[in-house]
Scaffold this active site. Structure first.
Site, PDB file in Angstrom:
ATOM      1  N   ASP A 246      65.931   2.057  66.109  1.00 45.45           N
ATOM      2  CA  ASP A 246      66.300   2.437  64.742  1.00 45.45           C
ATOM      3  C   ASP A 246      66.754   3.893  64.763  1.00 45.45           C
ATOM      4  O   ASP A 246      67.197   4.389  65.790  1.00 45.45           O
ATOM      5  CB  ASP A 246      65.128   2.204  63.789  1.00 45.45           C
ATOM      6  CG  ASP A 246      65.581   1.846  62.374  1.00 45.45           C
ATOM      7  OD1 ASP A 246      66.249   2.688  61.745  1.00 45.45           O
ATOM      8  OD2 ASP A 246      65.277   0.737  61.905  1.00 45.45           O
ATOM      9  N   GLY A 268      69.967   3.693  69.518  1.00 45.81           N
ATOM     10  CA  GLY A 268      69.388   3.841  68.188  1.00 45.81           C
ATOM     11  C   GLY A 268      70.450   3.812  67.118  1.00 45.81           C
ATOM     12  O   GLY A 268      71.610   3.466  67.361  1.00 45.81           O
ATOM     13  N   HIS A 269      70.036   4.209  65.910  1.00 44.21           N
ATOM     14  CA  HIS A 269      70.925   4.168  64.751  1.00 44.21           C
ATOM     15  C   HIS A 269      71.427   5.552  64.362  1.00 44.21           C
ATOM     16  O   HIS A 269      71.998   5.715  63.278  1.00 44.21           O
ATOM     17  CB  HIS A 269      70.221   3.519  63.562  1.00 44.21           C
ATOM     18  CG  HIS A 269      69.904   2.063  63.774  1.00 44.21           C
ATOM     19  ND1 HIS A 269      69.272   1.303  62.827  1.00 44.21           N
ATOM     20  CD2 HIS A 269      70.142   1.238  64.825  1.00 44.21           C
ATOM     21  CE1 HIS A 269      69.119   0.058  63.288  1.00 44.21           C
ATOM     22  NE2 HIS A 269      69.639   0.007  64.498  1.00 44.21           N
ATOM     23  N   GLY A 270      71.178   6.549  65.207  1.00 45.07           N
ATOM     24  CA  GLY A 270      71.715   7.873  64.941  1.00 45.07           C
ATOM     25  C   GLY A 270      70.744   8.768  64.196  1.00 45.07           C
ATOM     26  O   GLY A 270      69.533   8.537  64.171  1.00 45.07           O
TER      27      GLY A 270
END
Length: 423
Positions: A246, A268-270
């Site tokens: 995430d 991940g999602h940054g």
């Protein structure tokens, strides 16, 4: 794939060997440094004045049985000591099994250091869990460090997530390491792996440093954010290596005066501001500076995300000196965020997004839209600045922008530009 892996490995090598600047960047301006929060180290004591409380002396066995009571005993002794400075010591080369545990303050000691030199492991049995694994609350002048590892045994939780098995109901899993209402806090030189859900949470804390942290979980692990801030102010996050399923870093409602520096993120999602404004709620985030970050293969780069129907603002946010490698959605503001099984309907109110700067952001995009501003038609994004942007395709498509309901300005060389219509 081989080139990306080699680049990734090279960056890890630089990070682990103390590289101070592994991102192509310009020197920080004096203004940006002036706006960064200041941190004081007066609560980090001289070792000659420390009283040490070893968990082994309180009955910890490190033999696979639960050592929670021993840790509680050592904490109570350290916290309630009349000495100015105390140390709770977790010895190296040992692994301690711990059921969910709370370290409560306030403490009699003026400062407490928790030295985790060994390893802590969470039980795989889900029957005896709360919403946390290890929690510190109401503690002032606290340091948590030591070079050890926290293993959340998250696999048992992930397989019961509705994001993995869609036939299951959606329920929350524990946070691995939580700090609640702690002031003058320093967390450093630790590894957190395979958290049940979020790895490290700072909630309602102030004057915090988080540095030299390594946080790891597989790309497919659900909701395993690296560092999560809520209602936390005057925080510095620096020199961290984060790869999860995430957000590497998520900053949500009530947080302000946050400085993020020298971060390697991927997978991940940054790095995200939000989500904000869910369920028509009010949210406020301000004065966030993210500088010198490297993002590799993440699903987003630097992002602000808000739900329709919310109120409040996300303002005075700066993303600067950032390198992207094969990142989907490198620059994104989404005021129409919807993470729900039920489709979100159109609403007139929104969390206002304004005074946001993207400066010296370069690298490659894994999607054709490298700059994506999807702003509200009733509360448009205002005072969005783009300066020295170069985001090119990592494939054969042409990098482009999508800029909807946004008031933006550009300076220097900006590609892709919001001023150029997409073909």
């Amino acid at each position: 794939m081989t080139i990306q892996f080699l680049l990734f490995s090279f960056l890890v090598f630089l990070f682990n060997n103390g590289a101070s600047s592994y991102v192509p960047s310009q020197d920080l301006t004096s203004n940006s440094l002036a706006e960064a929060p200041s941190f004081h180290t007066r609560y980090h004591p001289n070792s000659d004045e420390q009283d040490v409380f070893n968990v082994d002396d309180y009955g910890a066995k490190a033999d696979g049985t639960d050592d929670r009571e021993a840790f509680k005993g050592a904490w109570e002794a350290a916290c309630n000591s009349t000495a100015d400075t105390t140390v709770l010591l977790v010895p190296r080369n040992k692994t301690y099994l711990l059921r969910p545990l709370v370290f409560n303050g306030p403490c009699e000691a003026k400062s407490v250091t928790v030295k985790i030199k060994g390893n802590l492991k969470a039980p795989s049995d889900r029957s005896d869990w709360s919403n946390y694994w290890i929690k510190f609350r109401y503690v002032k002048h606290l340091t948590v460090k030591g070079g050890g590892k926290l293993d959340g045994s998250g696999q048992i939780w992930w397989q019961h997530s509705c994001k993995i098995n869609r036939t299951l109901p959606c329920t929350d899993a524990p946070t691995a390491l939580m700090f609640y209402q702690c002031k003058h806090l320093r967390v450093s030189n630790l590894t957190s792996k395979d958290s049940q859900q979020i790895h490290v949470v700072f909630s309602h804390c102030s004057h915090v440093e988080a540095l030299h942290l390594t946080i790891r979980a597989p790309l497919w692990s659900p909701n395993t954010d690296g560092i999560h801030l809520t209602s936390t102010r005057n925080m510095k996050i620096s020199d961290c290596f984060i790869g999860t399923g995430d957000d590497c870093i998520s900053i949500v409602n009530g947080s302000k005066h946050v400085h993020v520096n020298n971060i390697v993120c991927g997978p991940g999602h940054g790095i995200s501001i939000g989500s904000l404004g869910a369920n028509n709620s009010r949210a406020h985030v301000s004065n966030v500076h993210v500088e010198k970050a490297t993002l590799i293969g993440t699903t987003n780069g630097v992002r602000i995300k808000t739900w329709q129907g919310g109120h409040g603002y996300a303002k005075n946010i700066h993303f600067q000196d950032i390198f992207m490698c094969n990142v989907s959605n490198p620059i994104i503001i989404n005021q129409n965020y919807c993470d729900s099984k039920i489709p979100c309907y159109q609403q007139n109110s929104a969390v206002a997004v304004r005074e946001v700067t993207f400066k010296n952001i370069r690298g490659t995009s894994a999607t054709d839209i490298s700059v994506n501003f999807n702003c509200s038609s009733t509360v448009p994004c205002k005072h969005i600045e783009l300066e020295d942007i170069s985001l090119v395709s990592s494939d054969t498509f042409t990098s482009s922008s999508s800029c909807i309901n946004v008031n933006s300005t550009e300076s220097g060389s900006v590609f892709p530009s919001c001023n150029t219509k997409r073909n």
